[in-house]
Design an enzyme around this catalytic site. Structure first.
Site, PDB file in Angstrom:
ATOM      1  CE1 TYR A 135      -4.211  -2.074   5.468  1.00 46.29           C
ATOM      2  CE2 TYR A 135      -3.398   0.155   5.077  1.00 46.29           C
ATOM      3  CZ  TYR A 135      -3.885  -1.047   4.592  1.00 46.29           C
ATOM      4  OH  TYR A 135      -4.050  -1.213   3.235  1.00 46.29           O
TER       5      TYR A 135
ATOM      6  CE  LYS B  73      -2.030  -3.805   3.148  1.00 47.87           C
ATOM      7  NZ  LYS B  73      -2.246  -4.952   2.240  1.00 47.87           N
TER       8      LYS B  73
ATOM      9  CB  ILE C 151      -8.116   1.016  -4.241  1.00 49.70           C
ATOM     10  CG1 ILE C 151      -6.641   1.248  -4.633  1.00 49.70           C
ATOM     11  CG2 ILE C 151      -8.874   0.268  -5.332  1.00 49.70           C
ATOM     12  CD1 ILE C 151      -6.439   2.037  -5.892  1.00 49.70           C
TER      13      ILE C 151
ATOM     14  CB  SER D 128      -0.894   0.014   1.254  1.00 43.82           C
ATOM     15  OG  SER D 128      -1.561   1.251   1.395  1.00 43.82           O
TER      16      SER D 128
END
Length: 254
Positions: free
Chosen positions: A157, A161, A190, A144
């Site tokens: 998170y 990534k 996205i 990401s």
């Protein structure tokens, strides 16, 4: 000649979002495709239907990537169904947005177990199969833009990534002698299941769109082409690389 003609592609988290788009894109490029999914049985079945509509074989295998045993099971069933593994697309991931100071331990652990450790064990299991086969292969991790930038409600998170991106760099070194290429794609914002609630805030969505030089948020299908390219022999000298797929958001600092 389609880019992935004759190849077998495995995709984790393949029933929805980027994984689904990658699976269908791989089928359209000529590959047989096995998808892993956790709970979306109806979506998994419809994904397989689209793979078959593209003229390829499809296989759906249920399992939670947070369980390390699922990786070996997924590989074994793919080999049983298709005879080999040429490409692994490690895509499965979650992002339950939450503030940092009161982040529940369980949320951190679940995110790490799915995104980072799940990706690790899936890539490892696929690599073992590729080495045993002896004809190389490709691994593509869906990292990401969050591997490169921060997020106030993504402190659990973004490290996962960044970890996937780093994993591909190290795995590229470890597996180069086996002709296994390891790369990552770094999507920007996205529109998928993972962020649909967050982007329901129209003011926030408009603000994010305004920062993107191409003027729109991404669609899952925008990742299919880059993933197919990295999985294909067109990228035969590309390994340890990271491809931003973000509409230019990362470079638009000013």
């Amino acid at each position: 000649m389609k880019l992935l003609q004759g190849k077998t592609v495995l995709v984790t988290g393949g029933s929805t979002g980027i994984g689904r788009a990658a699976a269908i894109g791989a089928a359209k490029a000529g590959a047989d495709v096995a998808i892993n999914y956790r709970s979306s049985s109806a979506e998994a079945e419809s994904c397989i239907a689209e793979i078959e509509a593209a003229g390829q074989r499809g296989l759906a295998v249920q399992g939670d990537v947070a369980d390390p045993a699922v990786a070996g099971e997924f590989i074994a069933k793919a080999v049983e169904g298709f005879g080999k593994v040429d490409v692994m697309v490690s895509n499965a991931g979650i992002c339950p947005f939450h503030s940092f100071l009161d982040m529940p331990v369980e949320t951190v652990q679940r995110t790490m177990n799915v995104n980072l450790l799940g990706g690790y064990f899936m890539c490892q299991a696929a690599a073992r199969q590729m080495v045993e086969q002896g004809h190389g292969g490709a691994i593509v991790a869906v990292s990401s833009i969050s591997a490169l930038v921060g997020g106030e409600y993504q402190t659990h998170y973004t490290p996962t990534k960044a970890g996937l991106h780093s994993l591909m760099q190290s795995a590229a070194i470890a597996l180069g002698k086996h002709n296994i290429r390891c790369n990552s794609v770094l999507p920007g914002t996205i529109l998928t299941e993972i962020n649909k609630d967050d982007l329901a805030d129209m003011e926030k969505r408009a603000r994010m769109e305004a920062r993107i030089p191409l003027g729109r948020l991404g669609a899952a299908e925008d990742l299919a082409g880059p993933i197919v390219f990295l999985a294909s022999d067109m990228a035969s000298y590309v390994t340890g690389a990271a491809l931003l797929v973000d509409g230019g958001a990362f470079v638009n600092l000013q």
